[in-house]
Design a protein around this motif. Structure first.
Motif, PDB file in Angstrom:
ATOM      1  N   TRP A  41       0.816  -1.210   0.000  1.00  0.00           N
ATOM      2  CA  TRP A  41       0.000   0.000   0.000  1.00  0.00           C
ATOM      3  C   TRP A  41       0.853   1.264   0.000  1.00  0.00           C
ATOM      4  O   TRP A  41       1.807   1.390   0.743  1.00  0.00           O
ATOM      5  CB  TRP A  41      -0.931   0.019   1.208  1.00  0.00           C
ATOM      6  N   SER A  42       0.459   2.198  -0.850  1.00  0.00           N
ATOM      7  CA  SER A  42       1.153   3.485  -0.947  1.00  0.00           C
ATOM      8  C   SER A  42       0.326   4.437  -1.777  1.00  0.00           C
ATOM      9  O   SER A  42      -0.336   4.035  -2.741  1.00  0.00           O
ATOM     10  CB  SER A  42       2.526   3.318  -1.600  1.00  0.00           C
ATOM     11  N   GLY A  43       0.367   5.712  -1.416  1.00  0.00           N
ATOM     12  CA  GLY A  43      -0.235   6.726  -2.252  1.00  0.00           C
ATOM     13  C   GLY A  43       0.691   7.061  -3.413  1.00  0.00           C
ATOM     14  O   GLY A  43       1.754   6.453  -3.579  1.00  0.00           O
ATOM     15  N   GLN A  44       0.299   8.039  -4.204  1.00  0.00           N
ATOM     16  CA  GLN A  44       1.089   8.394  -5.385  1.00  0.00           C
ATOM     17  C   GLN A  44       2.337   9.199  -5.052  1.00  0.00           C
ATOM     18  O   GLN A  44       3.104   9.527  -5.948  1.00  0.00           O
ATOM     19  CB  GLN A  44       0.224   9.184  -6.374  1.00  0.00           C
ATOM     20  N   ALA A  45       2.552   9.513  -3.780  1.00  0.00           N
ATOM     21  CA  ALA A  45       3.741  10.278  -3.384  1.00  0.00           C
ATOM     22  C   ALA A  45       4.574   9.474  -2.385  1.00  0.00           C
ATOM     23  O   ALA A  45       4.799   9.924  -1.252  1.00  0.00           O
ATOM     24  CB  ALA A  45       3.334  11.619  -2.799  1.00  0.00           C
ATOM     25  N   PRO A  46       5.069   8.300  -2.774  1.00  0.00           N
ATOM     26  CA  PRO A  46       5.860   7.489  -1.841  1.00  0.00           C
ATOM     27  C   PRO A  46       7.164   8.146  -1.425  1.00  0.00           C
ATOM     28  O   PRO A  46       7.710   7.825  -0.361  1.00  0.00           O
ATOM     29  CB  PRO A  46       6.103   6.190  -2.617  1.00  0.00           C
ATOM     30  N   THR A  47       7.665   9.071  -2.223  1.00  0.00           N
ATOM     31  CA  THR A  47       8.936   9.727  -1.874  1.00  0.00           C
ATOM     32  C   THR A  47       8.782  10.648  -0.665  1.00  0.00           C
ATOM     33  O   THR A  47       9.786  11.110  -0.114  1.00  0.00           O
ATOM     34  CB  THR A  47       9.484  10.530  -3.063  1.00  0.00           C
ATOM     35  N   PHE A  48       7.541  10.917  -0.241  1.00  0.00           N
ATOM     36  CA  PHE A  48       7.324  11.719   0.963  1.00  0.00           C
ATOM     37  C   PHE A  48       7.420  10.889   2.238  1.00  0.00           C
ATOM     38  O   PHE A  48       7.398  11.453   3.336  1.00  0.00           O
ATOM     39  CB  PHE A  48       5.957  12.409   0.918  1.00  0.00           C
ATOM     40  N   ALA A  49       7.481   9.575   2.128  1.00  0.00           N
ATOM     41  CA  ALA A  49       7.642   8.730   3.320  1.00  0.00           C
ATOM     42  C   ALA A  49       9.018   8.999   3.918  1.00  0.00           C
ATOM     43  O   ALA A  49      10.034   8.945   3.216  1.00  0.00           O
ATOM     44  CB  ALA A  49       7.491   7.259   2.944  1.00  0.00           C
ATOM     45  N   ARG A  50       9.069   9.284   5.206  1.00  0.00           N
ATOM     46  CA  ARG A  50      10.324   9.718   5.815  1.00  0.00           C
ATOM     47  C   ARG A  50      10.692   8.845   7.009  1.00  0.00           C
ATOM     48  O   ARG A  50       9.849   8.479   7.816  1.00  0.00           O
ATOM     49  CB  ARG A  50      10.211  11.171   6.268  1.00  0.00           C
ATOM     50  N   GLU A  51      11.974   8.537   7.103  1.00  0.00           N
ATOM     51  CA  GLU A  51      12.480   7.721   8.199  1.00  0.00           C
ATOM     52  C   GLU A  51      12.798   8.613   9.391  1.00  0.00           C
ATOM     53  O   GLU A  51      13.947   8.967   9.629  1.00  0.00           O
ATOM     54  CB  GLU A  51      13.718   6.949   7.742  1.00  0.00           C
ATOM     55  N   MET A  52      11.759   8.958  10.117  1.00  0.00           N
ATOM     56  CA  MET A  52      11.911   9.757  11.332  1.00  0.00           C
ATOM     57  C   MET A  52      10.740   9.434  12.251  1.00  0.00           C
ATOM     58  O   MET A  52       9.708   8.958  11.789  1.00  0.00           O
ATOM     59  CB  MET A  52      11.961  11.253  11.014  1.00  0.00           C
ATOM     60  N   PRO A  53      10.889   9.668  13.546  1.00  0.00           N
ATOM     61  CA  PRO A  53       9.798   9.385  14.477  1.00  0.00           C
ATOM     62  C   PRO A  53       8.534  10.163  14.119  1.00  0.00           C
ATOM     63  O   PRO A  53       8.598  11.261  13.556  1.00  0.00           O
ATOM     64  CB  PRO A  53      10.355   9.820  15.822  1.00  0.00           C
ATOM     65  N   THR A  54       7.393   9.592  14.450  1.00  0.00           N
ATOM     66  CA  THR A  54       6.106  10.213  14.143  1.00  0.00           C
ATOM     67  C   THR A  54       6.018  11.632  14.705  1.00  0.00           C
ATOM     68  O   THR A  54       5.561  12.557  14.018  1.00  0.00           O
ATOM     69  CB  THR A  54       4.957   9.356  14.693  1.00  0.00           C
ATOM     70  N   ALA A  55       6.447  11.835  15.934  1.00  0.00           N
ATOM     71  CA  ALA A  55       6.377  13.161  16.551  1.00  0.00           C
ATOM     72  C   ALA A  55       7.209  14.176  15.773  1.00  0.00           C
ATOM     73  O   ALA A  55       6.783  15.322  15.548  1.00  0.00           O
ATOM     74  CB  ALA A  55       6.839  13.105  18.000  1.00  0.00           C
TER      75      ALA A  55
END
Length: 358
Positions: free
Chosen positions: A326-340
């Motif tokens: 599952w992914s939207g059309q902007a997967p490059t916006f997924a970031r490896e950082m804590p949710t906060a």
């Protein structure tokens, strides 16, 4: 950031009009807690939880935060079994069963996708979360009345202005306008033609014009520029999902994380292969060879009965060939950082984006 439209802030009792999307199988109580503690509205994906596990997750959340939280459920109608259609589907997938050494009648297993019911409603009435949201329409009106009588805010997703008007008539306190760019399942329930679903930029202002309740934009939004654009279109807030998939709180599987890191704007498609309903996923072997949209796939959620064994057999071997990525059309916006930290970044980026328009 001073938010000029306070409708969602006051309704949900939050600081920032940013909802962490309830992504079934991927989001977690820890993600919801972190999003709410950061001033947004964290969400628990409860559609695949039993009443017992729902109670456990609510206990965990309420012990960790006193902030507002959203519980999300499916509101589909359970389909009648169709032996002929399911037989055709099993036959279509039989080469993969043989390849993976599975018997033709391999048991599905995996999570159950059931519509919202009275047992789940009873748990909510016991814990009284601030918000309950639905996907695929609304449940039985008697259940909705119980929630509203308990002063629980009710919201749901619309993929068209027509659906938004219907939801408002059913008593929704706010409406999520889900554009075609969004990852996961379409929230559509009055029309099942995915070719006619509008994108977020076209959908949001039309929904805003169609209803009086606050509108939450969703689909393809993953940074402050997208948030600012949604607000400019008249949305009172946004719902963001894909951007959270690489956070440490996400339950995103390693193979799914790897696929996200390699994906771009041309990597996703809508497919009904995994569950029977159109949902946006990163393209893999299964989608390329069988779909993406196959008319033989049984109605939601019955298609999972034949597809899940393929995933269960291949994933432990290091293959994402049959996984729903599952992914939207902007997967490059997924970031490896804590949710906060990600929530704080959204606020900073929105402030900068809005400043550029002044």
């Amino acid at each position: 950031m001073k938010w000029h439209d306070r409708r969602l802030l006051d309704l949900f009792e939050i600081e920032h009009p940013i909802l962490q999307a309830p992504m079934a199988g991927v989001s977690s109580p820890q993600m919801a807690i972190a999003a709410s503690e950061a001033g947004g509205l964290g969400s628990i994906a409860a559609a695949m939880l039993t009443p017992e596990t729902l109670r456990s997750e609510l206990q965990l959340v309420q012990q960790a935060t006193g902030r507002s939280i959203n519980l999300n459920f499916f509101a589909h109608k359970s389909p009648a079994a169709d032996a002929d259609r399911e037989g055709r589907w099993r036959e279509r997938l039989s080469p993969y069963y043989r390849e993976l050494g599975l018997p033709p009648d391999a048991s599905a297993g995996g999570p159950v996708r059931a519509p919202f019911n009275s047992a789940q409603c009873d748990v909510l009435l016991e814990y009284r979360p601030k918000v309950v949201s639905f996907h695929f329409g609304m449940p039985d009106s008697a259940l909705v009345e119980k929630l509203k009588a308990a002063r629980i805010i009710v919201i749901s997703s619309a993929t068209s202005a027509e659906e938004a008007r219907w939801l408002e008539q059913q008593g929704c306190d706010a409406i999520i306008a889900q554009g075609a760019e969004a990852g996961g399942h379409r929230g559509m329930f009055l029309n099942d033609d995915i070719a006619r679903q509008a994108g977020t930029m076209a959908l949001v202002p039309q929904v805003v014009d169609a209803v009086k309740v606050p509108v939450i934009a969703a689909g393809g939004i993953g940074d402050g520029r997208g948030i600012a654009a949604a607000l400019a279109l008249g949305a009172a807030g946004v719902q963001i999902g894909t951007a959270f998939l690489l956070t440490p709180e996400a339950k995103t599987a390693p193979l799914h994380r790897a696929a996200l890191k390699q994906a771009d704007d041309n990597s996703t498609t809508l497919t009904n292969l995994f569950t029977g309903r159109p949902a946006r996923s990163i393209v893999n072997r299964y989608i390329r060879e069988v779909g993406p949209m196959n008319p033989d796939a049984p109605a939601f959620p019955l298609a999972a009965g034949a597809s899940y064994p393929l995933r269960a057999a291949s994933e432990p071997k290091g293959s994402s060939d049959f996984m729903p990525l599952w992914s939207g059309q902007a997967p490059t916006f997924a970031r490896e950082m804590p949710t906060a930290a990600l929530m704080a970044r959204f606020v900073e980026e929105t402030t900068a984006a809005v400043g550029r328009f002044r």
